[in-house]
Design an enzyme around this catalytic site. Structure first.
Site, PDB file in Angstrom:
ATOM      1  NE  ARG A  17      24.076  32.482 -71.146  1.00 23.09           N
ATOM      2  CZ  ARG A  17      25.065  33.272 -71.533  1.00 23.09           C
ATOM      3  NH1 ARG A  17      25.592  34.146 -70.686  1.00 23.09           N
ATOM      4  NH2 ARG A  17      25.519  33.229 -72.772  1.00 23.09           N
ATOM      5  CG  ASP A  18      23.957  36.444 -73.837  1.00 26.26           C
ATOM      6  OD1 ASP A  18      24.246  37.367 -73.058  1.00 26.26           O
ATOM      7  OD2 ASP A  18      24.554  36.266 -74.912  1.00 26.26           O
ATOM      8  CG  HIS A 211      26.820  34.536 -79.241  1.00 28.79           C
ATOM      9  ND1 HIS A 211      25.940  33.925 -78.385  1.00 28.79           N
ATOM     10  CD2 HIS A 211      26.910  35.814 -78.822  1.00 28.79           C
ATOM     11  CE1 HIS A 211      25.515  34.804 -77.474  1.00 28.79           C
ATOM     12  NE2 HIS A 211      26.106  35.970 -77.730  1.00 28.79           N
ATOM     13  CG  HIS A 213      26.767  40.725 -79.086  1.00 28.07           C
ATOM     14  ND1 HIS A 213      26.739  41.229 -77.812  1.00 28.07           N
ATOM     15  CD2 HIS A 213      26.659  39.383 -78.949  1.00 28.07           C
ATOM     16  CE1 HIS A 213      26.620  40.224 -76.939  1.00 28.07           C
ATOM     17  NE2 HIS A 213      26.567  39.099 -77.610  1.00 28.07           N
ATOM     18  CB  CYS A 244      24.621  48.373 -73.433  1.00 32.23           C
ATOM     19  SG  CYS A 244      25.499  49.468 -72.335  1.00 32.23           S
ATOM     20  CG  ASN A 253      22.585  38.352 -77.294  1.00 27.35           C
ATOM     21  OD1 ASN A 253      23.720  37.930 -77.424  1.00 27.35           O
ATOM     22  ND2 ASN A 253      22.014  38.488 -76.110  1.00 27.35           N
TER      23      ASN A 253
END
Length: 308
Positions: A17-18, A211, A213, A244, A253
């Site tokens: 998903r992410d 969660h 990063h 990115c 992530n």
């Protein structure tokens, strides 16, 4: 023969998903399904497989219902979907999702940019989702991942008291778990430990996942700080998918392989077979040829004598 110990932490794999919605290319559905098969084979017990948003906004997620239905074949895997609103929640529950997660931003500026609603309006949206859940799928947990809990690129610092006030509101309306997300990679270990410690003090067992990063290289350090504060659920992405494109390796992530290696090496059981987890990179690479994947453990390989 002794049975393996029960896992002490839950790794929630968010790559399908992410990760996928953060890259420009759209992975073909057949490749997605093969990737999820490989993740399940590695022992992952929770996979965020899709987000239920309009296909015109996120063509990467146009096959969300099909992906959920496919993932439901694995009895040991909890199939999770991200839903931004009531409409998405209805579609996810109808597809059979076993857990819903909603993004609620601690930063008003980010909230308006991301979902075009204030944080307060999002609490009302969450309440509507909870009512729908109670009507059509009682027992399906609803979690909130609180975005920008450690800082926001739009407004800068986010006061910890604002984060906690919002978490308490969400717990009071009946959300099963409230996790904290370092959406912009601005968090540091001392801040993570402090904020999660306060979160446990405020909402107890409803405190949810970390969660993190790896934007500034602190993803694993922040996960360790969250673990030391009592967190036992961690979101991560295979290969760090979702970096990115303008800063390779930056905004992605936490890498699932590195997180599992760190925890297992510390003697904290995850229930995941690391060799099979690294093998799950192959269907990911086949489905997204040319997409950079990250991870120190896959590059270095497992240490001599590794038998976790």
């Amino acid at each position: 023969m002794t049975s393996p110990p029960l896992p002490q932490v839950l790794i929630s794999e968010v790559g399908p998903r992410d990760g996928l919605q953060s890259v420009k290319a759209t992975m073909p559905t057949a490749d997605k399904l093969r990737w999820i098969d490989a993740l399940a084979a590695a022992g992952l017990r929770e996979i965020e497989v899709a987000s239920f948003v309009p296909a015109k906004l996120l063509p990467q997620m146009a096959d969300a219902a099909q992906v959920v239905r496919h993932a439901l074949q694995y009895p040991g895997v909890r199939v999770m979907a991200l839903v931004p609103n009531l409409h998405g929640a209805q579609a996810a529950l109808e597809a059979g999702a076993q857990k819903l997660t909603l993004p609620v931003s601690a930063s008003p500026a980010h909230s308006m940019a991301n979902v075009r609603k204030t944080p307060e309006a999002m609490v009302e949206e969450v309440q509507a989702v909870l009512r729908l859940r109670d009507q059509i799928a009682p027992g399906v947990p609803v979690e909130v991942g609180m975005s920008t809990a450690f800082g926001c690129t739009l407004q800068g610092a986010v006061p910890e008291d604002d984060v906690l006030r919002l978490a308490v509101q969400l717990a009071q309306v009946g959300v099963d778990e409230v996790g904290l997300s370092d959406t912009t990679g601005m968090g540091n270990p001392a801040q993570v430990r402090r904020l999660f410690t306060r979160l446990f003090q405020e909402i107890g067992s409803r405190a949810g996942s970390a969660h993190m990063h790896n934007t500034r290289g602190l993803g694993l350090a922040n996960c360790l700080a969250a673990y030391e504060a009592g967190v036992r659920t961690f979101d991560s992405s295979l290969g760090g998918l979702g970096g990115c494109p303008y800063a390779p390796g930056a905004s992605g992530n936490v890498v699932t392989e590195d997180l599992v290696f760190m925890l297992e090496a510390m003697g904290v059981s995850t229930g995941i077979d690391l060799a099979k987890l690294m093998a799950a990179r192959l269907p990911l690479q086949m489905g997204l040829p040319g997409e950079p994947l990250y991870g120190m453990t896959p590059e270095a390989g497992l240490p001599k004598g590794w038998n976790h």
